[in-house]
Design an enzyme around this catalytic site. Sequence first.
Site, PDB file in Angstrom:
ATOM      1  N   HIS A 172      36.529  31.957  16.800  1.00 46.51           N
ATOM      2  CA  HIS A 172      35.968  30.900  17.594  1.00 46.51           C
ATOM      3  C   HIS A 172      34.721  30.440  17.030  1.00 46.51           C
ATOM      4  O   HIS A 172      33.674  30.929  17.594  1.00 46.51           O
ATOM      5  CB  HIS A 172      36.006  31.172  19.080  1.00 46.51           C
TER       6      HIS A 172
ATOM      7  N   HIS B 149      34.806  34.556  23.707  1.00 43.22           N
ATOM      8  CA  HIS B 149      35.531  34.282  22.465  1.00 43.22           C
ATOM      9  C   HIS B 149      34.491  33.791  21.285  1.00 43.22           C
ATOM     10  O   HIS B 149      34.757  34.026  20.314  1.00 43.22           O
ATOM     11  CB  HIS B 149      36.433  33.030  22.773  1.00 43.22           C
TER      12      HIS B 149
ATOM     13  N   LEU C 213      38.125  34.993  30.927  1.00 44.38           N
ATOM     14  CA  LEU C 213      36.911  34.095  31.339  1.00 44.38           C
ATOM     15  C   LEU C 213      36.562  34.163  32.925  1.00 44.38           C
ATOM     16  O   LEU C 213      37.159  34.443  33.672  1.00 44.38           O
ATOM     17  CB  LEU C 213      37.373  32.801  31.134  1.00 44.38           C
TER      18      LEU C 213
ATOM     19  N   ASP D  93      32.833  26.173  29.839  1.00 46.01           N
ATOM     20  CA  ASP D  93      33.544  25.552  30.819  1.00 46.01           C
ATOM     21  C   ASP D  93      34.666  26.269  31.473  1.00 46.01           C
ATOM     22  O   ASP D  93      34.985  26.144  32.574  1.00 46.01           O
ATOM     23  CB  ASP D  93      34.262  24.325  30.259  1.00 46.01           C
ATOM     24  N   GLY D  94      35.295  27.240  30.489  1.00 45.45           N
ATOM     25  CA  GLY D  94      36.158  28.198  30.871  1.00 45.45           C
ATOM     26  C   GLY D  94      35.751  29.012  32.077  1.00 45.45           C
ATOM     27  O   GLY D  94      36.452  29.143  33.078  1.00 45.45           O
TER      28      GLY D  94
ATOM     29  N   HIS E  22      37.303  25.038  18.300  1.00 43.78           N
ATOM     30  CA  HIS E  22      37.078  26.027  19.309  1.00 43.78           C
ATOM     31  C   HIS E  22      37.734  27.205  18.710  1.00 43.78           C
ATOM     32  O   HIS E  22      37.077  28.371  18.875  1.00 43.78           O
ATOM     33  CB  HIS E  22      37.838  25.456  20.434  1.00 43.78           C
TER      34      HIS E  22
ATOM     35  N   SER F 153      37.091  48.548  58.498  1.00 44.58           N
ATOM     36  CA  SER F 153      38.614  48.961  58.160  1.00 44.58           C
ATOM     37  C   SER F 153      38.614  50.050  57.118  1.00 44.58           C
ATOM     38  O   SER F 153      39.225  50.742  56.880  1.00 44.58           O
ATOM     39  CB  SER F 153      39.436  47.696  57.940  1.00 44.58           C
TER      40      SER F 153
ATOM     41  N   GLU G  22      37.087  39.819  46.840  1.00 40.55           N
ATOM     42  CA  GLU G  22      37.489  41.012  45.899  1.00 40.55           C
ATOM     43  C   GLU G  22      37.284  40.902  44.693  1.00 40.55           C
ATOM     44  O   GLU G  22      36.686  42.122  44.017  1.00 40.55           O
ATOM     45  CB  GLU G  22      38.883  41.177  46.334  1.00 40.55           C
TER      46      GLU G  22
ATOM     47  N   PHE H  83      44.820  43.693  48.172  1.00 38.28           N
ATOM     48  CA  PHE H  83      43.852  43.080  47.649  1.00 38.28           C
ATOM     49  C   PHE H  83      43.637  43.389  46.174  1.00 38.28           C
ATOM     50  O   PHE H  83      42.628  42.821  45.382  1.00 38.28           O
ATOM     51  CB  PHE H  83      43.031  42.538  48.388  1.00 38.28           C
TER      52      PHE H  83
ATOM     53  N   ASP I 126      50.476  43.563  60.499  1.00 37.48           N
ATOM     54  CA  ASP I 126      49.903  42.548  59.447  1.00 37.48           C
ATOM     55  C   ASP I 126      51.204  42.146  58.515  1.00 37.48           C
ATOM     56  O   ASP I 126      51.120  40.909  58.005  1.00 37.48           O
ATOM     57  CB  ASP I 126      48.926  42.907  58.728  1.00 37.48           C
TER      58      ASP I 126
ATOM     59  N   HIS J  78      50.117  41.989  53.386  1.00 42.51           N
ATOM     60  CA  HIS J  78      49.108  43.124  53.614  1.00 42.51           C
ATOM     61  C   HIS J  78      49.600  44.398  53.351  1.00 42.51           C
ATOM     62  O   HIS J  78      48.699  45.140  53.180  1.00 42.51           O
ATOM     63  CB  HIS J  78      48.591  42.960  54.970  1.00 42.51           C
TER      64      HIS J  78
ATOM     65  N   ARG K  60      45.898  53.862  56.604  1.00 45.00           N
ATOM     66  CA  ARG K  60      45.191  52.956  57.817  1.00 45.00           C
ATOM     67  C   ARG K  60      45.555  54.008  58.963  1.00 45.00           C
ATOM     68  O   ARG K  60      44.660  54.170  59.830  1.00 45.00           O
ATOM     69  CB  ARG K  60      45.926  51.838  58.280  1.00 45.00           C
TER      70      ARG K  60
END
Lengths: 664, 664
Positions: B35, B75, B126, B162-163, B266, B386, B413, B439, B471, B475, B522
């Site tokens: 690039h 890049h 990115l 921009d990415g 690019h 939690s 996260e 998550f 949940d 979850h 849990r």
Amino acid sequence: MTDAKTVSEKASPKQMADAIRVLAMDGVEKAKSGHPGMPMGMADVATVLFSKFLKFDASRPDWADRDRFILSAGHGSMLIYALLHLTGYKAATKQELSNFRQWGSKTAGHPEYGHMPGVEVTTGPLGQGLATSVGFAMAERHLAAKYGKDLVDHRTWVVAGDGCLMEGVSQEAITLAGRYQLNKLTVLWDDNEITIDGKVSLSDATDQKGRFKAAGWAVKAIDGHDMKAIKSALAWATKQDKPTLIACKTKIGKGAATMEGSHKTHGAALGAAEVAATRLGLAWQHEPFELPEAVDKAWKKVGRRGATERKAWEARLAASSQAADFTRAMKGDLPEGAFAKIDAKIAELVETKPAQATRQSSGAALDELFAAIPELIGGSADLTGSNNTFVKDTPIFDAPTYEGRYINYGIREFGMAATMNGLALHGGVIPYGGTFMVFADYSRPAIRLGALMGVRAIHVLTHDSIGLGEDGPTHQPVEHLAALRAIPNLLVFRPADTVEAMECWKLALEHKTAPSALALSRQKTAAVRTVAATENLSGKGAYELRAANGAAKATIFATGTEVPLALAAADRLEAEGTPTRVVSVPCFELFFQQPKKYQDSVIGRGTVRVAVEAAIQQGWERFIGEDGGFVGMSSFGASAPAEVLYEKFGITTDAVVDAVKARL
Amino acid sequence: MTDAKTVSEKASPKQMADAIRVLAMDGVEKAKSGHPGMPMGMADVATVLFSKFLKFDASRPDWADRDRFILSAGHGSMLIYALLHLTGYKAATKQELSNFRQWGSKTAGHPEYGHMPGVEVTTGPLGQGLATSVGFAMAERHLAAKYGKDLVDHRTWVVAGDGCLMEGVSQEAITLAGRYQLNKLTVLWDDNEITIDGKVSLSDATDQKGRFKAAGWAVKAIDGHDMKAIKSALAWATKQDKPTLIACKTKIGKGAATMEGSHKTHGAALGAAEVAATRLGLAWQHEPFELPEAVDKAWKKVGRRGATERKAWEARLAASSQAADFTRAMKGDLPEGAFAKIDAKIAELVETKPAQATRQSSGAALDELFAAIPELIGGSADLTGSNNTFVKDTPIFDAPTYEGRYINYGIREFGMAATMNGLALHGGVIPYGGTFMVFADYSRPAIRLGALMGVRAIHVLTHDSIGLGEDGPTHQPVEHLAALRAIPNLLVFRPADTVEAMECWKLALEHKTAPSALALSRQKTAAVRTVAATENLSGKGAYELRAANGAAKATIFATGTEVPLALAAADRLEAEGTPTRVVSVPCFELFFQQPKKYQDSVIGRGTVRVAVEAAIQQGWERFIGEDGGFVGMSSFGASAPAEVLYEKFGITTDAVVDAVKARL
């Protein structure tokens, strides 16, 4: 829009909102788990929205031209269950409400698409409801362009919380919506200043209004408990030429006797004492899940508000020359003859045997499908040329007409995948979208949610191995095939050549209740399907591509660009006197759905079994057993030309031959 | 800051920048991939930054108090390779530059941490460089509070495209940085209006400056080719009390003869003709990778700019009473006696046998470790209670002192995981962070990058199965254990009780070159480690927790909350006359690093083998073989109380007993 007085002559809007509060509080109390704070806080906003703006008819949850209501803050699920119950959705019974969060109920902890009519999308993973709503709003604009305002003219309303707005995907969503001026999309932000850990200010100081403005939205801030202000803001939203954010300043747990405004109302039952005190404060003398008659009547009337409009729409549909096509597309059925061209092409390909990258093969499949299936609407996360997702001469989706069928998603993989879910859920379109396979990690949360909901979104994932070459390990999938195959109800295809690529595209389109991921190569690969077949062989998931010359002593399994390598190894072994079968495995999931007998015939126990795939071994044991050989990756890749990498990482014909021989 | 004239009396800043341009163009040309556009466009900004602001000494890439330079737009890797070469980093030889993107070179396609000194972080996916930089800036503030300005006083400079700014994670990053007023963080935005598919405006219309302001940043826009403007903007940035964005309006491929400003520069080599024409235009008469003497000298002088300051710092360190501690912490070594308290606790636990959720066990481990290891700096993505990540009385990390060791990451996260990578890469701190295990899909791209870089970031993932309960499936992790185990160089721990949890925490801390993920329940679970051990049994990855009574006929493998279930099944089988072993498997990765002999002894071929884990089977075949039994999940979960779900999905003692019996 109906005047308030005609909706209810006896129950006040405040009482109607209190009905939501009490139901939410009682549902959570009964379940001893859930989130009462949000429904109580947003009850006033929801009451105004449902009773005066939302276009819906509770007796017809599937009315195609209904407004979509999306509870992005899905933990507040009692808000939507209460609304559906109050307005008279048949499935939203008192029984269901009192079975909140229990096995077999339609009232899951978070709203689950397909469980309860009226729930448009599964929400809970924060930010995704908002991101999915962009797809709904895009679908509406596109279908309105295609079928006209008479058939398609509705809005998308989203309730989002601070959590939704903090998640990065919200940025991708709002900038997409801003770019495309989706003015029929409105986000109602539950601006309650509270998160689970305490005040929003603990972790965030963002000027959300400024941020939405910077994304090209029109923004208004109101007191979310002032019915008049809510009404005027919602009316304002319907008149903007941009997507709209209404920041609704609310108190979480509004109405709770002592806990109003506290993060303690967020994620747990209030407790018997607080519930009793709250009842007292709201002058609510009814038992749990019982409603005052006037309130019940007023809400039921709201549920019937849209019936006249719905009937008028049905009449317009009946009279429309596009009725059959519209109905078919909304059902998700493919047009008749959708596969005629591609089937002809497949017949041709076994003769012409083109050597090309499977991403090109995928592009070739699209060339055959795009005109035949006008519902196909595609795009790429800024890798159009690399993903081969663009079909020549396709107009670009954009304001003001929105009739284009190619979406420039920008560098927003997660936002793209969530948008695709929204497009698919809205119906009338079939979305596909491209990125590099390694970035399936970015879009994974939405791929998973699509699989959970069972929506037909087609993820075009190119550059599917170290074959990507010089860009190096950050861009080389190694574990992604295994990680995608791990997701329940996701079809992961890795076609070996153009014939298989076309077969896999057909399968992805035929499976209406599962998303698909197509793993496609950057690098050129030889054609392996050189004999006409009477059926879609990829549909079996795995099949004997080449039989052994005599009683098989070895079986080599391969996918994608490694199939030619397996064939070359088999050639060598056969030449050396070892009868060797080659099995192509374009789709694990479909294979393990086949009858046991077929599976056994393909797996070939008793033969030496070796698999080759330029990825990790995890999952292959189901084909090769515990003692089988595996030629693939066991680490991240590296930056070098593709052929060097295959050599250096030992993914070669020699390695496959050796793995077989070591076990003979 | 040194005056320009003293840096070079002969080479102009323009010529110095052109050196970057030509090297970038030539490196890509030689590799025939890469690039060139970005390095050419940002050459002027980089020249001013390196020659006047960046605090560094090319002869000491590991100087702890250096400014960090992070190329988020990875890049454009030739930008950093060129800069390192020009300023005289020993490893950045001409040979390396001309081996760009080749096997075994230090000049990978994207900058790889650990390959080339001076590359602070692996970038390319990115947005992540930017997000990681927040961790660097946080580490600096925290260590400055701890060790004083004399030892820690440096800035973090980021080049982002921009990415990077379109990716959602950038929003999480900039709002975190804004909230914490990280004023020593500066982002140089390469505002070239170009993405791979064409103009940014194709897919984005965001007012980036407004957006950063809304996130609490100070913002300035300049012409990125005006050296004077660049200099004044960088000086301005050093004086702000907020993080700073400098929007540098540039032309991509600046200097290219005919392609300047085009997206064609690019991601591909310019081609021989364009390269020749560009040389002509820049009046650059040297061969590829050869430099004019004056330019070379000027740049080498830049590389020595920081030597005096570095030596002064070394003198201060030598004189400091904190020298030993600072040096140890920066090396990543644990303090002496770090495990004394936790080892004593483990000895106690085999006696007290507490039944508790393993997330509580993890919290208990932290209670023992947090005081003993002052480098530990933790947090949660808004699930503190939690995740059990908070140690009582810990001060909160916040402006203006930053001495606190608990970070409120907010609902971010991915941003959290990337920040943790940055904290770990900076050194001097050991980061951990909590969220729900499901998550991990959100943070996955950063978990992967951490594994690729080999950084010690500890991901605390609670609510690790359907045991999460009401949940519901959004979850409940089902495929996440398999998906995480698929990532190379990531240690995935699933402890069964408090003893194992403490052992796993120790292992996570002892492994300096790998991130860890702790899968924690849990729900409450019984203690299974009730006999004192002389070693860290979890360190073997899998071990016989209970031997069979006589010659074993069956082996049951289990992890986490399913270990007690395996023990109960073994009890039943033993009672019925089937000698049964139970193997606990806290960590696949460590097990498969053990000697083959140990592996064989644990796996127990020849016995009936059954595994139980409340997750999908994928990967377990390595323990149970092709014909072994598996009791677990094969679909998404559902919303209901945990015990109901275990029953309904058939993860029960009965099921394990039956699976064994069916195979006896």
